[in-house]
Structure formats: C-alpha cells, structure tokens
Design a protein around this motif. Structure first.
Motif, PDB file in Angstrom:
ATOM      1  N   ALA A  40       1.097   8.424   6.098  1.00  0.00           N
ATOM      2  CA  ALA A  40      -0.262   8.238   5.603  1.00  0.00           C
ATOM      3  C   ALA A  40      -0.441   6.848   5.017  1.00  0.00           C
ATOM      4  O   ALA A  40      -1.471   6.197   5.218  1.00  0.00           O
ATOM      5  CB  ALA A  40      -0.600   9.300   4.561  1.00  0.00           C
ATOM      6  N   MET A  41       0.548   6.370   4.274  1.00  0.00           N
ATOM      7  CA  MET A  41       0.487   5.021   3.713  1.00  0.00           C
ATOM      8  C   MET A  41       0.406   3.980   4.815  1.00  0.00           C
ATOM      9  O   MET A  41      -0.410   3.050   4.756  1.00  0.00           O
ATOM     10  CB  MET A  41       1.706   4.770   2.823  1.00  0.00           C
ATOM     11  N   GLU A  42       1.241   4.126   5.821  1.00  0.00           N
ATOM     12  CA  GLU A  42       1.261   3.150   6.914  1.00  0.00           C
ATOM     13  C   GLU A  42      -0.064   3.138   7.665  1.00  0.00           C
ATOM     14  O   GLU A  42      -0.632   2.075   7.936  1.00  0.00           O
ATOM     15  CB  GLU A  42       2.407   3.464   7.873  1.00  0.00           C
ATOM     16  N   ARG A  43      -0.579   4.310   7.998  1.00  0.00           N
ATOM     17  CA  ARG A  43      -1.811   4.385   8.772  1.00  0.00           C
ATOM     18  C   ARG A  43      -3.017   3.910   7.967  1.00  0.00           C
ATOM     19  O   ARG A  43      -3.970   3.362   8.535  1.00  0.00           O
ATOM     20  CB  ARG A  43      -2.029   5.814   9.270  1.00  0.00           C
ATOM     21  N   ALA A  44      -2.974   4.105   6.650  1.00  0.00           N
ATOM     22  CA  ALA A  44      -4.095   3.687   5.804  1.00  0.00           C
ATOM     23  C   ALA A  44      -4.013   2.213   5.418  1.00  0.00           C
ATOM     24  O   ALA A  44      -4.988   1.658   4.910  1.00  0.00           O
ATOM     25  CB  ALA A  44      -4.142   4.549   4.546  1.00  0.00           C
ATOM     26  N   GLY A  45      -2.854   1.595   5.626  1.00  0.00           N
ATOM     27  CA  GLY A  45      -2.693   0.200   5.238  1.00  0.00           C
ATOM     28  C   GLY A  45      -2.294   0.026   3.781  1.00  0.00           C
ATOM     29  O   GLY A  45      -2.519  -1.036   3.198  1.00  0.00           O
ATOM     30  N   LEU A  46      -1.694   1.065   3.201  1.00  0.00           N
ATOM     31  CA  LEU A  46      -1.198   0.988   1.831  1.00  0.00           C
ATOM     32  C   LEU A  46       0.262   0.551   1.893  1.00  0.00           C
ATOM     33  O   LEU A  46       1.148   1.333   2.227  1.00  0.00           O
ATOM     34  CB  LEU A  46      -1.329   2.342   1.138  1.00  0.00           C
ATOM     35  N   ALA A  47       0.523  -0.701   1.561  1.00  0.00           N
ATOM     36  CA  ALA A  47       1.849  -1.284   1.736  1.00  0.00           C
ATOM     37  C   ALA A  47       2.860  -0.686   0.769  1.00  0.00           C
ATOM     38  O   ALA A  47       2.563  -0.493  -0.419  1.00  0.00           O
ATOM     39  CB  ALA A  47       1.785  -2.796   1.545  1.00  0.00           C
ATOM     40  N   ALA A  48       4.055  -0.414   1.271  1.00  0.00           N
ATOM     41  CA  ALA A  48       5.112   0.118   0.423  1.00  0.00           C
ATOM     42  C   ALA A  48       5.453  -0.851  -0.701  1.00  0.00           C
ATOM     43  O   ALA A  48       5.831  -0.427  -1.799  1.00  0.00           O
ATOM     44  CB  ALA A  48       6.350   0.413   1.267  1.00  0.00           C
TER      45      ALA A  48
END
Length: 233
Positions: A40-48
């Motif tokens: 979900a983070m990757e697809r939303a563009g929320l960088a680790a």
C-alpha cells in the motif's frame, strides 16, 4: 539534539481479533499485514524513508515525517491499504481473516533507544483501541478496514474535501479513555457512505447523550475487480 520531540503524522493500526488466533495463524497474519502495508505504501507513493514503523504485536505504530502530505496518508494510502486487504480476503480463509482498525493523529513525538513516546502517540493508540472503532468494524461485516482521524486531523485535513477525500463519509464521535479523558474523532469505513450513527457523543453535544449504534452498509466489494498500477476502485 538527540531525543528532541518533533512533529509527526502518527498512524496506529490493529488487527481485529488477533489474540484469539492460534500461534501459527498469528504468525501468518502478521506477515500478511506487513506485506499489505508495504504494498500500500509503495502504490500510494509513501516512501519507506519517510516512515518509521514500530511493531505492536497485533499491529503497528507508524510515524510519518511532517514533510509528507496528510492528503496522501488519508487518501491514496488508506485506499490502497483497503484494496490490499480486499485482495487478501479473496485468497484466504476465515481463520486467517485480516480486518484492520486504523487511526490517524498528529503532534510531537520523541524517540529513544526503545521506541517513541508522547501525548500524541498515546492519543493515536487510544483511538485505535476505542470501542466505537471496534463497533464500527463489527457492524460492517463485509468491510476490511475502518479508519478514524482525530478532531485535529479532521479540522485541518478531512473537512476541506480535497480530491480523494470525502468528508461526508465521516461521522463524529467522542471517545472516553479509561482515565475519563475525552477525545473527539471522526470515523469512516473507506469505500462506503457514512453510517446512520455512532455510539458515543458527537462533538458539540451534551456529554453522556449517546447517539444510536452504527449502521454501516454491508454491500460487498465488487467481485472480479482488478487494478492497474496507480488506479483505485
């Protein structure tokens, strides 16, 4: 200065009925939870690199850098997490079911060698454990996620109706903590319209005057729905 409190967007997440599972099942559900979060983070563009995740056994505490827009968190990230959970549900059985409660707050948090602390962290954790949030998820048996935001986040972010966020899908309630403190919050079941009511006191009403219990539409997710990268249904 080491340990200096800094502003963060604070997400608390719990898996419904986690402690009732057998140990091997808990292990597999935890692994699935982390996979869903990462995707979900990757697809939303929320960088680790902009997030710090602290394990809570039956969930996680996520602290997001203040440079990240809350619109990304409350909009694309929550929606992508809902999609991940829906897809997981289509591939698993009832014993391994994974439905989540998610709460978003903001404020100062300080880190030491053992983790994070601060009143804002406490508030996020109290929201995700609130009876109203648990009841909302129970009352929506076909949903995979219920989401609460603090009154502060609702006032600053949700109520303005930015693209991807529907203020009408949120309903207010007041959470009373075990210490007798009250926290104003707004609750939604992502992908569904607002319910007819929530148990608890709506901000601005007389304390102790409970509203009716939640009535969440139980319409199932469309079957056979697929996603291409960057799209949401």
């Amino acid at each position: 200065m080491a340990g200096e409190a800094t502003h963060r967007w604070i997400l608390a997440l719990d898996v419904e009925n986690f402690s009732t599972r057998r140990d091997p099942v808990q292990k597999r559900v935890r692994a699935a939870m982390y996979r869903a979060l990462a995707s979900a983070m990757e697809r939303a563009g929320l960088a680790a690199a902009d997030t710090v995740t602290e394990d809570r056994g039956d969930g996680v505490l996520m602290l997001v850098a203040p440079t990240v827009s809350p619109l990304l968190i409350a909009g694309p990230f929550v929606d992508e997490l809902r999609q991940e959970l829906r897809e997981y549900a289509e591939q698993t059985n009832a014993e391994h079911a994974m439905r989540l409660r998610l709460a978003l707050h903001q404020g100062l948090a300080a880190r030491d060698e053992r983790g994070w602390s601060g009143d804002a962290v406490n508030t996020a954790c109290r929201l995700v454990d609130a009876r109203q949030l648990r009841d909302a998820l129970t009352a929506a048996p076909s949903a995979h996620l219920v989401f609460a935001v603090s009154g502060e986040v609702h006032h600053a972010v949700i109520r303005h109706g930015h693209r991807g966020i529907d203020p009408a899908a949120y309903l207010p309630c007041t959470v009373t903590t075990k210490h007798g403190e009250t926290i104003s919050c707004w609750i939604t079941v992502p992908g569904r319209p607002a319910p007819a009511g929530l148990t608890g006191t709506a901000p601005g009403t007389t304390p102790g005057a409970a509203t009716p219990g939640p009535v969440w539409p139980s319409t199932p997710e469309p079957s056979g729905a697929t996603r291409s990268p960057g799209t949401r249904t």
